[in-house]
Motif scaffolding. Structure first.
Motif, PDB file in Angstrom:
ATOM      1  N   ALA A 100      58.724 -51.949 -43.333  1.00 13.76           N
ATOM      2  CA  ALA A 100      59.193 -50.638 -43.804  1.00 13.76           C
ATOM      3  C   ALA A 100      58.012 -49.715 -44.076  1.00 13.76           C
ATOM      4  N   GLY A 101      58.063 -48.503 -43.525  1.00 17.65           N
ATOM      5  CA  GLY A 101      57.048 -47.500 -43.766  1.00 17.65           C
ATOM      6  C   GLY A 101      55.789 -47.640 -42.936  1.00 17.65           C
ATOM      7  N   LEU A 102      55.690 -48.666 -42.092  1.00 20.55           N
ATOM      8  CA  LEU A 102      54.512 -48.862 -41.259  1.00 20.55           C
ATOM      9  C   LEU A 102      54.679 -48.141 -39.926  1.00 20.55           C
ATOM     10  N   THR A 103      53.622 -47.547 -39.451  1.00 21.02           N
ATOM     11  CA  THR A 103      53.658 -46.844 -38.164  1.00 21.02           C
ATOM     12  C   THR A 103      53.483 -47.851 -37.028  1.00 21.02           C
ATOM     13  N   GLU A 104      53.761 -47.392 -35.804  1.00 23.18           N
ATOM     14  CA  GLU A 104      53.587 -48.256 -34.642  1.00 23.18           C
ATOM     15  C   GLU A 104      52.120 -48.660 -34.483  1.00 23.18           C
ATOM     16  N   GLU A 105      51.233 -47.760 -34.847  1.00 23.06           N
ATOM     17  CA  GLU A 105      49.801 -48.080 -34.753  1.00 23.06           C
ATOM     18  C   GLU A 105      49.422 -49.180 -35.731  1.00 23.06           C
ATOM     19  N   GLN A 106      49.987 -49.129 -36.941  1.00 20.66           N
ATOM     20  CA  GLN A 106      49.706 -50.170 -37.938  1.00 20.66           C
ATOM     21  C   GLN A 106      50.286 -51.515 -37.531  1.00 20.66           C
ATOM     22  N   LEU A 107      51.408 -51.472 -36.821  1.00 20.89           N
ATOM     23  CA  LEU A 107      52.045 -52.719 -36.390  1.00 20.89           C
ATOM     24  C   LEU A 107      51.306 -53.369 -35.227  1.00 20.89           C
ATOM     25  N   GLN A 108      50.305 -52.705 -34.668  1.00 19.31           N
ATOM     26  CA  GLN A 108      49.494 -53.307 -33.617  1.00 19.31           C
ATOM     27  C   GLN A 108      48.444 -54.261 -34.174  1.00 19.31           C
ATOM     28  N   GLU A 109      48.369 -54.333 -35.497  1.00 18.37           N
ATOM     29  CA  GLU A 109      47.458 -55.265 -36.157  1.00 18.37           C
ATOM     30  C   GLU A 109      48.273 -56.210 -37.042  1.00 18.37           C
ATOM     31  N   PRO A 110      47.777 -57.422 -37.297  1.00 21.97           N
ATOM     32  CA  PRO A 110      48.538 -58.363 -38.127  1.00 21.97           C
ATOM     33  C   PRO A 110      48.721 -57.843 -39.551  1.00 21.97           C
ATOM     34  N   ILE A 111      49.912 -58.041 -40.096  1.00 16.36           N
ATOM     35  CA  ILE A 111      50.246 -57.578 -41.443  1.00 16.36           C
ATOM     36  C   ILE A 111      49.608 -58.503 -42.480  1.00 16.36           C
ATOM     37  N   THR A 112      49.018 -57.923 -43.506  1.00 15.92           N
ATOM     38  CA  THR A 112      48.356 -58.695 -44.562  1.00 15.92           C
ATOM     39  C   THR A 112      48.827 -58.194 -45.922  1.00 15.92           C
ATOM     40  N   GLY A 113      48.257 -58.750 -46.988  1.00 14.35           N
ATOM     41  CA  GLY A 113      48.547 -58.283 -48.340  1.00 14.35           C
ATOM     42  C   GLY A 113      49.870 -58.795 -48.880  1.00 14.35           C
ATOM     43  N   TRP A 114      50.426 -58.020 -49.831  1.00 13.83           N
ATOM     44  CA  TRP A 114      51.653 -58.457 -50.512  1.00 13.83           C
ATOM     45  C   TRP A 114      52.822 -58.556 -49.552  1.00 13.83           C
ATOM     46  N   ARG A 115      52.863 -57.691 -48.545  1.00  5.68           N
ATOM     47  CA  ARG A 115      53.955 -57.783 -47.562  1.00  5.68           C
ATOM     48  C   ARG A 115      53.954 -59.164 -46.894  1.00  5.68           C
ATOM     49  N   LYS A 116      52.773 -59.600 -46.503  1.00 10.97           N
ATOM     50  CA  LYS A 116      52.655 -60.897 -45.842  1.00 10.97           C
ATOM     51  C   LYS A 116      53.069 -62.021 -46.785  1.00 10.97           C
ATOM     52  N   THR A 117      52.592 -61.964 -48.025  1.00  4.62           N
ATOM     53  CA  THR A 117      52.862 -63.054 -48.966  1.00  4.62           C
ATOM     54  C   THR A 117      54.338 -63.143 -49.329  1.00  4.62           C
ATOM     55  N   VAL A 118      54.912 -62.027 -49.780  1.00  2.00           N
ATOM     56  CA  VAL A 118      56.292 -62.033 -50.265  1.00  2.00           C
ATOM     57  C   VAL A 118      57.289 -62.230 -49.122  1.00  2.00           C
ATOM     58  N   CYS A 119      57.169 -61.412 -48.109  1.00  2.00           N
ATOM     59  CA  CYS A 119      58.177 -61.431 -47.044  1.00  2.00           C
ATOM     60  C   CYS A 119      58.075 -62.676 -46.174  1.00  2.00           C
ATOM     61  N   HIS A 120      56.852 -63.089 -45.874  1.00  2.00           N
ATOM     62  CA  HIS A 120      56.684 -64.285 -45.039  1.00  2.00           C
ATOM     63  C   HIS A 120      57.282 -65.507 -45.723  1.00  2.00           C
ATOM     64  N   ASN A 121      56.943 -65.709 -46.989  1.00  2.00           N
ATOM     65  CA  ASN A 121      57.472 -66.874 -47.713  1.00  2.00           C
ATOM     66  C   ASN A 121      58.975 -66.776 -47.903  1.00  2.00           C
ATOM     67  N   GLY A 122      59.485 -65.544 -48.116  1.00  2.00           N
ATOM     68  CA  GLY A 122      60.935 -65.384 -48.271  1.00  2.00           C
ATOM     69  C   GLY A 122      61.684 -65.737 -47.002  1.00  2.00           C
ATOM     70  N   VAL A 123      61.210 -65.257 -45.858  1.00  2.00           N
ATOM     71  CA  VAL A 123      61.868 -65.558 -44.584  1.00  2.00           C
ATOM     72  C   VAL A 123      61.740 -67.039 -44.254  1.00  2.00           C
ATOM     73  N   LEU A 124      60.564 -67.628 -44.521  1.00  2.00           N
ATOM     74  CA  LEU A 124      60.365 -69.051 -44.240  1.00  2.00           C
ATOM     75  C   LEU A 124      61.323 -69.914 -45.056  1.00  2.00           C
ATOM     76  N   GLY A 125      61.458 -69.612 -46.351  1.00  2.00           N
ATOM     77  CA  GLY A 125      62.347 -70.394 -47.205  1.00  2.00           C
ATOM     78  C   GLY A 125      63.806 -70.234 -46.837  1.00  2.00           C
ATOM     79  N   LEU A 126      64.239 -68.998 -46.587  1.00  2.00           N
ATOM     80  CA  LEU A 126      65.639 -68.774 -46.222  1.00  2.00           C
ATOM     81  C   LEU A 126      65.967 -69.366 -44.844  1.00  2.00           C
ATOM     82  N   SER A 127      64.997 -69.359 -43.930  1.00  2.00           N
ATOM     83  CA  SER A 127      65.227 -69.947 -42.614  1.00  2.00           C
ATOM     84  C   SER A 127      65.435 -71.455 -42.723  1.00  2.00           C
ATOM     85  N   ARG A 128      64.641 -72.081 -43.576  1.00  2.00           N
ATOM     86  CA  ARG A 128      64.840 -73.532 -43.767  1.00  2.00           C
ATOM     87  C   ARG A 128      66.194 -73.803 -44.397  1.00  2.00           C
TER      88      ARG A 128
END
Length: 520
Positions: free
Chosen positions: A70-98
């Protein structure tokens, strides 16, 4: 060479020689009466609850997937996402997927071996690809990036998950899309660990796990080390079923417990030759994974929706439509040899479905429509009667291979524009191979260009065409296999089974008699 059949070719004996190789495209489900009762009872109790809860979790994934981008431009999405977005969202999707797979009955994911780091192996290749549950392999791989069709972005929830994953998207409708995908895969794989790993299913489609389909070279284009990942389903149901989807979903949810084994093999380090040749790299990794799985590595693949095998420089249908046409005509009580084709050599004559029915003396509308659909139609819905004539001649079986190839040449060859005689140009050549072998026309056109390189013209003479179709050590045997199929008992269909000895599947698995070219 036996003299037991026209042209000196004896029918192949399915009772002799090595056992029939597996057909990787045939999906079978065999349930005993007790198993049927068991799944009916458990299905009525477990399946509705499990599927409902799984869909609820699937929709709960959407907010986490949306929040990461959310709120990221196409140019920003051409690089790997880091920071709180990576920590919170990645772990949330991983846990719910399991949790989602747990609710569907996958109570255990058994992992063997050790996953390599992104620096050791930027690319993961998973096989065999047998069911739409295979994305479960993403969980022990820590949600690597994937390659998906761009059309999937419009699918609710799935599209959001693809954007969350920063998936590499390929469009079937954009010719330049594949080139961009290749460049993006190479960019990420050579980023020095900046990007997470990229996961491929190199077979490109589902099979029945009896053999590995030919690996597509996309995962190997970057020439970097890859780690093979094996997927196994110990449950007997999973070993026998991979389609249709609704039945898979229902029966899987009906089982008390489903288990998946994920095995990480050692990282495959490509040689300099493999790094330069993605096809060679893919073939060698396929052999390593097939050996570890204890199943054959085949040359079978899909061209669109058509299952094909690769023989030399040619792709041919695993089961050409000519065989199916023969079944339709025999079921209607029609003997192809009794039809007066009357096609004019070298001259096209377009006919309608009604004229087709009169010519073949067919009266049943359903049979007429079924038989007519096997031939390529132009914009007006007409077919070239030369196609019909050649197909009927091939199904008749009364001609030797030499006579049949001569007829094919006479029907489709054209007058030589720069000298006397007639030549078979690429359009006629591709039509013949499409009719007799089920070869996709682009593959046949490419082969025609290769054959013509040895001569001054852009066409083949009758002698050159028959040398190719009858005497070539590779393609000659291919013609005899398709046009003189394995013998079947009297009173049964003469169309061969795809898994019988001498059939195309046998050729694909290497148990037929076709010699392989060096490097295949």
């Amino acid at each position: 060479m036996s003299q037991g059949s026209p042209g000196g070719w004896a029918p192949l004996d399915p009772t002799s020689g090595p056992p029939a190789p597996p057909n990787p495209f045939v999906h079978e489900l065999h349930l005993s009466r007790l198993q049927r009762v068991k799944f009916c009872l458990l299905g009525a109790l477990l399946a509705p609850i499990r599927v409902l809860l799984a869909f609820i979790v699937l929709f709960l994934l959407w907010p986490f997937a949306w929040l990461q981008v959310a709120g990221l431009t196409e140019e920003q999405l051409q690089e790997p996402i880091t920071g709180w977005r990576k920590t919170v969202c990645h772990n949330g999707v991983l846990g719910l997927s399991r949790l989602l797979f747990f609710l569907l009955g996958f109570l255990r994911i058994r992992v063997r071996g050790q996953r390599a780091s992104r620096l050791q192996a930027p690319v993961l290749v998973a096989a065999p690809h047998s069911t739409f549950f295979d994305p479960i392999v993403l969980l022990p791989c820590d949600l690597p990036k994937v390659v998906s069709r761009a059309e999937n972005l419009s699918v609710p929830v799935i599209g959001a998950l693809l954007r969350f994953n920063q998936a590499i998207l390929v469009s079937r409708h954009d010719p330049a899309s594949r080139r961009r995908v290749v460049e993006e895969v190479r960019r990420r794989a050579t980023s020095g660990g900046k990007w997470p790993q990229v996961l491929f299913f190199p077979e490109g489609t589902c099979s029945n796990k009896k053999a590995l389909l030919k690996f597509k070279p996309g995962a190997f284009i970057a020439g970097v080390p890859v780690q093979p990942v094996l997927i196994r389903y110990p449950n007997s149901l999973h070993q026998r079923l991979s389609s249709p989807r609704l039945k898979v979903l229902w029966l899987t949810a009906s089982q008390p417990c489903s288990i998946v084994d994920v095995e990480f093999l050692p990282v495959y380090q490509p040689s300099p030759e493999e790094s330069r040749d993605p096809t060679l790299y893919a073939n060698n990794v396929q052999r390593v994974m097939a050996q570890a799985l204890g199943i054959p590595a085949t040359e079978c693949e899909f061209v669109g929706s058509l299952p094909v095998i690769v023989v030399g420089r040619l792709k041919v249908a695993l089961e050409p439509q000519l065989w199916e046409l023969g079944k339709v005509l025999r079921k209607a009580g029609l003997s192809p040899g009794c039809v007066d084709a009357g096609a004019e050599p070298g001259r096209s004559r377009m006919i309608s479905q009604e004229e087709f029915a009169r010519q073949l003396q067919l009266s049943d509308p359903q049979t007429v429509a079924g038989a007519f659909s096997y031939f390529q139609q132009d914009a007006k819905g007409l077919v070239d009667f030369r196609d019909v004539a050649l197909a009927l001649a091939a199904l008749d079986g009364g001609r030797s291979l030499e006579e049949l190839t001569r007829l094919a040449f006479e029907l489709f060859a054209k007058e030589h524009t720069e000298g006397p005689g007639r030549l078979l140009y690429k359009d006629g050549f591709s039509t013949i191979l499409h009719l007799l072998l089920g070869s996709p026309r682009p593959a046949a056109t490419t082969l025609h260009a290769d054959l013509c390189q040895a001569g001054p013209s852009q066409g083949l003479s009758l002698c050159q065409f028959q040398n190719f179709s009858l005497h070539d050590p590779l393609y000659g045997k291919l013609f005899s296999t398709y046009l003189r199929p394995p013998h079947t008992p009297r009173g049964t269909s003469q169309t061969p089974d795809a898994s019988s000895r001498g059939s195309p599947t046998a050729l694909a698995n290497g148990t037929g008699q076709v010699p392989k070219q060096k490097g295949d």
